[in-house]
Design a protein around this motif. Structure first.
Motif, mmCIF file in Angstrom:
data_model
loop_
_atom_site.group_PDB
_atom_site.id
_atom_site.type_symbol
_atom_site.label_atom_id
_atom_site.label_comp_id
_atom_site.label_asym_id
_atom_site.label_seq_id
_atom_site.Cartn_x
_atom_site.Cartn_y
_atom_site.Cartn_z
ATOM 1 N N GLU B 55 -20.929 1.818 -4.109
ATOM 2 C CA GLU B 55 -20.271 2.560 -5.258
ATOM 3 C C GLU B 55 -19.284 1.667 -6.099
ATOM 4 O OE1 GLU B 55 -19.345 6.276 -3.550
ATOM 5 O OE2 GLU B 55 -21.525 6.758 -3.045
ATOM 6 N N THR B 58 -18.580 2.156 -9.931
ATOM 7 C CA THR B 58 -17.855 3.034 -10.539
ATOM 8 C C THR B 58 -16.278 2.848 -10.598
ATOM 9 O OG1 THR B 58 -19.516 4.559 -9.407
ATOM 10 C CG2 THR B 58 -17.336 5.828 -10.116
ATOM 11 N N TRP B 59 -15.614 2.294 -9.458
ATOM 12 C CA TRP B 59 -14.553 1.902 -9.262
ATOM 13 C C TRP B 59 -14.070 0.940 -10.287
ATOM 14 C CZ3 TRP B 59 -9.959 3.045 -7.446
ATOM 15 C CH2 TRP B 59 -8.826 2.152 -7.356
ATOM 16 N N ALA B 61 -15.594 0.044 -13.110
ATOM 17 C CA ALA B 61 -15.380 0.545 -14.517
ATOM 18 C C ALA B 61 -14.140 1.107 -14.596
ATOM 19 C CB ALA B 61 -16.850 1.549 -14.610
ATOM 20 N N MET B 62 -13.846 1.948 -13.781
ATOM 21 C CA MET B 62 -12.424 2.599 -14.046
ATOM 22 C C MET B 62 -11.308 1.717 -14.128
ATOM 23 S SD MET B 62 -10.444 5.632 -11.688
ATOM 24 C CE MET B 62 -9.431 4.270 -10.782
ATOM 25 N N THR B 135 -12.745 10.427 -12.905
ATOM 26 C CA THR B 135 -13.836 9.456 -12.365
ATOM 27 C C THR B 135 -14.390 10.094 -11.116
ATOM 28 O OG1 THR B 135 -12.883 7.679 -13.190
ATOM 29 C CG2 THR B 135 -14.302 7.408 -11.574
ATOM 30 N N TYR B 136 -13.393 10.686 -10.277
ATOM 31 C CA TYR B 136 -13.506 11.259 -8.902
ATOM 32 C C TYR B 136 -13.541 12.822 -8.787
ATOM 33 C CZ TYR B 136 -13.947 6.080 -7.636
ATOM 34 O OH TYR B 136 -14.368 4.800 -7.584
#
Lengths: 178, 186
Positions: B55, B58-59, B61-62, B135-136
């Protein structure tokens, strides 16, 4: 130690006089921020050898740390990339007429590009790693840690290396694992 | 937001870290003896780290979104060398000597932001928190009176037995490395 007659000159690990005695605090003198974490202030700029240590003969060489790229640097952001070296570091002590050798496995991981240090080559990472592990070994040799059971010794050595990196090369983001 | 309790967090810690074990390498024990890395708890930590790697986009991209505004250093790449970090971690350089650290745990829906205590930090911390929560979804912070409690019977990576706080167990030893007025020799 008398058995290690050859000294690698020009090697950053060779020090005399001055490592601070006692445990190396993570990040220097601790104070507390909002989450009660250690906050680093006014770090010493020079590592100091243990008092009375005299000349310390380095036992780890840069060649003990074969850094290879784990994540290539993509050039984005202030830092990038990741490289790691696994090592089995030797330690020796003289016990009457015999030499006892044991090994501590350790993995040292360093960014490839750092926003203020720039590009960190595998060779530079290896030199830093040897300097740090030798400084920790010197500190442990000055006390009674070399008398510990080998597994316990290694479980003290590895956190010491992480703490020493924070002092000798602050802000680099080095990680140390088994 | 659900109320976070100490017992809930300690249960999570014990789910991922074996109790009463030093991190002794296999070469230092008798053949066949169970070591830290053989425990069910450590295996669960490895599974969480593997999920962190899957995953990671996702991190990342943030991090890239934050890098458009701030000098952000990703401290999560250790996951890709087989490391078992319990969280994603990052660092915002407020000045050349001062950082805000931020972490998103892989062990539960928690995040943490560490402030160095300088005036510039507030607006940056708010923006980092906003990005993390966007994001989370559902992740929340842990109160300091709980997070700073020491878990007396676990070893976390190279943090000595009995020294790790709940924050360190959930966010890694990077939690202990906040920089303020860093005197450097680089």
């Amino acid at each position: 130690m008398a058995l290690y007659a050859s000294i690698t000159l020009g090697f950053l690990g060779l020090v005399s006089g001055g490592f601070g005695a006692g445990p190396i605090p993570i990040g220097g003198a601790p104070t507390y921020g909002d989450f009660n974490a250690y906050v680093v202030h006014s770090l010493p700029t020079e590592p100091k050898a243990p008092p009375g240590a005299g000349i310390f003969v380095p036992i780890h060489n840069p060649s003990d740390f074969p850094f290879s790229i784990i994540v290539p640097d993509d050039g984005a952001g202030p830092s990038g990339g990741w490289q790691a070296a696994k090592a089995n570091l030797p330690f020796k002590k003289v016990n009457f007429l015999s030499v006892i050798t044991w090994y501590c496995p350790i993995t040292i991981q360093v960014p490839i590009r750092h926003w203020s240090r720039g590009y960190i080559s595998p060779g530079a990472a290896a030199v830093m790693s040897a300097a740090v592990t030798n400084s920790v070994a010197a500190t442990m040799a000055s006390g009674s840690d070399y008398e510990l059971p080998q597994g316990i010794f290694c479980s003290k050595f590895t956190p010491g290396v992480l703490a020493a990196f924070s002092i000798m090369y602050p802000g680099l983001g080095v990680r140390v694992t088994l | 937001m659900t109320k976070i309790t100490r017992s809930e967090l300690v249960d999570i810690v014990y789910h991922f870290y074996p109790r009463g074990m030093l991190r002794i390498d296999r070469i230092h024990v008798l053949p066949g003896e169970v070591v830290y890395d053989d425990t069910e708890e450590h295996c669960r930590l490895m599974v969480s780290a593997a999920r962190g790697r899957r995953e990671y986009p996702t991190w990342k991209a943030m991090i890239h979104r934050l890098q458009k505004q701030y000098s952000v250093q990703d401290e999560s790449l250790l996951l890709f060398s087989g490391g078992t970090d319990p969280a994603y971690s990052g660092r915002v350089w407020l000045t050349d000597k001062t950082t805000i650290n931020f972490h998103v745990s892989l062990l539960g829906p928690y995040y943490g932001i560490q402030l160095p205590g300088i005036p510039e930090e507030e607006s940056v911390a708010r923006e980092v928190a906003r990005e993390i929560e966007a994001t989370y979804a559902g992740y929340q912070t842990i109160p300091p009176d709980i997070g700073n409690e020491v878990v007396p019977d676990v070893t976390v990576n190279v943090v000595a037995f009995g020294d790790a706080t709940i924050y360190v167990c959930l966010f890694s030893e990077v939690w202990t490395q906040v920089y303020r007025d860093l005197v450097t020799n680089w």
